[in-house]
Write an enzyme that holds these catalytic residues in place. Sequence first.
Site, PDB file in Angstrom:
ATOM      1  CE1 TYR A  84      37.318  39.483  33.215  1.00  0.00           C
ATOM      2  CE2 TYR A  84      37.536  37.292  34.154  1.00  0.00           C
ATOM      3  CZ  TYR A  84      37.223  38.624  34.297  1.00  0.00           C
ATOM      4  OH  TYR A  84      36.822  39.095  35.517  1.00  0.00           O
TER       5      TYR A  84
ATOM      6  CE1 TYR B  67      31.546  39.406  32.677  1.00  0.00           C
ATOM      7  CE2 TYR B  67      33.439  38.287  31.718  1.00  0.00           C
ATOM      8  CZ  TYR B  67      32.250  38.982  31.569  1.00  0.00           C
ATOM      9  OH  TYR B  67      31.770  39.248  30.325  1.00  0.00           O
TER      10      TYR B  67
HETATM   11  P1  NAI Z   1      38.689  48.056  40.931  1.00  0.00           P
HETATM   12  O1  NAI Z   1      39.970  48.134  40.185  1.00  0.00           O
HETATM   13  O2  NAI Z   1      38.063  49.321  41.331  1.00  0.00           O
HETATM   14  O3  NAI Z   1      38.841  47.106  42.207  1.00  0.00           O
HETATM   15  C1  NAI Z   1      39.814  46.084  42.312  1.00  0.00           C
HETATM   16  C2  NAI Z   1      40.425  46.233  43.687  1.00  0.00           C
HETATM   17  O4  NAI Z   1      41.320  45.164  44.026  1.00  0.00           O
HETATM   18  C3  NAI Z   1      41.225  47.544  43.837  1.00  0.00           C
HETATM   19  O5  NAI Z   1      40.684  48.316  44.884  1.00  0.00           O
HETATM   20  C4  NAI Z   1      42.615  47.053  44.174  1.00  0.00           C
HETATM   21  O6  NAI Z   1      43.371  47.957  44.949  1.00  0.00           O
HETATM   22  C5  NAI Z   1      42.277  45.743  44.898  1.00  0.00           C
HETATM   23  N1  NAI Z   1      43.446  44.902  45.086  1.00  0.00           N
HETATM   24  C6  NAI Z   1      44.352  44.504  44.145  1.00  0.00           C
HETATM   25  N2  NAI Z   1      45.330  43.782  44.720  1.00  0.00           N
HETATM   26  C7  NAI Z   1      45.032  43.707  46.051  1.00  0.00           C
HETATM   27  C8  NAI Z   1      45.670  43.095  47.165  1.00  0.00           C
HETATM   28  N3  NAI Z   1      46.815  42.401  47.041  1.00  0.00           N
HETATM   29  N4  NAI Z   1      45.093  43.223  48.395  1.00  0.00           N
HETATM   30  C9  NAI Z   1      43.951  43.933  48.542  1.00  0.00           C
HETATM   31  N5  NAI Z   1      43.295  44.521  47.513  1.00  0.00           N
HETATM   32  C10 NAI Z   1      43.846  44.417  46.287  1.00  0.00           C
HETATM   33  O7  NAI Z   1      37.705  47.246  39.945  1.00  0.00           O
HETATM   34  P2  NAI Z   1      36.266  46.572  40.163  1.00  0.00           P
HETATM   35  O8  NAI Z   1      35.752  46.335  38.804  1.00  0.00           O
HETATM   36  O9  NAI Z   1      35.456  47.354  41.121  1.00  0.00           O
HETATM   37  O10 NAI Z   1      36.636  45.145  40.764  1.00  0.00           O
HETATM   38  C11 NAI Z   1      36.065  44.602  41.912  1.00  0.00           C
HETATM   39  C12 NAI Z   1      35.741  43.136  41.727  1.00  0.00           C
HETATM   40  O11 NAI Z   1      34.674  43.005  40.791  1.00  0.00           O
HETATM   41  C13 NAI Z   1      36.900  42.294  41.189  1.00  0.00           C
HETATM   42  O12 NAI Z   1      36.880  41.027  41.812  1.00  0.00           O
HETATM   43  C14 NAI Z   1      36.530  42.157  39.722  1.00  0.00           C
HETATM   44  O13 NAI Z   1      37.126  41.041  39.115  1.00  0.00           O
HETATM   45  C15 NAI Z   1      35.026  41.992  39.870  1.00  0.00           C
HETATM   46  N6  NAI Z   1      34.269  42.162  38.631  1.00  0.00           N
HETATM   47  C16 NAI Z   1      34.464  43.279  37.863  1.00  0.00           C
HETATM   48  C17 NAI Z   1      33.800  43.405  36.667  1.00  0.00           C
HETATM   49  C18 NAI Z   1      34.059  44.571  35.780  1.00  0.00           C
HETATM   50  O14 NAI Z   1      33.731  44.494  34.595  1.00  0.00           O
HETATM   51  N7  NAI Z   1      34.614  45.662  36.280  1.00  0.00           N
HETATM   52  C19 NAI Z   1      32.833  42.376  36.194  1.00  0.00           C
HETATM   53  C20 NAI Z   1      32.671  41.280  37.107  1.00  0.00           C
HETATM   54  C21 NAI Z   1      33.373  41.182  38.274  1.00  0.00           C
END
Ligand code: NAI
Length: 270
Positions: free
Chosen positions: A160, A150
Amino acid sequence: MSNNLLKGKRGIIFGALNKESIAWKVAEQCHEQGAEFVLTNAPIAMRMGEINELAEKTGSKIIPADATSMEDLENLFKGAVEELGGPLDFVLHSIGMSVNVRKGKHYTELNYDWLEKGWDVSAVSFHKVMQTAWNLDAMNEWGSILALTYMAAQRTFPDYNDMADNKAYLESIARSFGYHWGVKKKVRVNTISQSPTMTTAGSGVKGFDGFIAYAEKMSPLGNATADECASYCVMMFSDLTKKVTMQNLFHDGGFSNVGVSDMVMDEFMK
Ligand code: NAI
């Protein structure tokens, strides 16, 4: 619509927690485009069970792994290569978590134990994933490794919190390891910097609704959705982007290059 852009390609997709997850949409689209892959998430996230539905839909095996555990990662990569019948062509790191954000700790009062945990999960895990694949020689030539990030890595968004620093570290790992992967195996490593998106991780950020509405008004093309992000990931895994590496690629409807938009100005001229 499928063009079989990923036909014959094998991969690992980290981070599909529920239907809102960006990784969930990536898995759906990779499947549509002919890829075969293993799904993985932290064992604790598995308990929620939704990932089983995705596995069924995409004909994928699930191998749980905590992305901070080298032992889990080794088991995952070995298992994926065995299950899919050969080395991998793509990996998606879609993982983020900050304990300080979760517990509402202000940036000026960070708990450093929590900071280290979030940094390990959100940033260092990307290095651990790549080092595991490296040690096991688990990637094919011209493979593609991606992580999601991000824009708080470049510009300040106060709420953030320490995730901004984690993302800066993550993007740096992509460049540093990207060099070595390129030289060794012609594998490319990039980060995609996505618009704010309503997911479990996203909605943990304080004032996230306002954040999304503001970004929408600032972006000439509007915010990029999770589905649109998934399409970008598919392109980055395909052979159409073989020489793109060590980049942080903005996928944000133009937000990152806008100083101010007419729509935002209108709010102040009322
Ligand atoms: P999400 O909450 O659906 O996905 C985050 C994932 O990280 C979850 O599946 C969670 O179980 C996993 N996770 C956490 N700890 C873990 C560990 N120790 N080992 C393995 N997996 C682990 O949310 P989202 O938004 O789909 O996030 C995915 C990526 O996108 C992240 O890197 C987030 O920072 C990034 N992102 C999200 C944005 C948003 O506004 N939602 C914007 C820009 C980037």
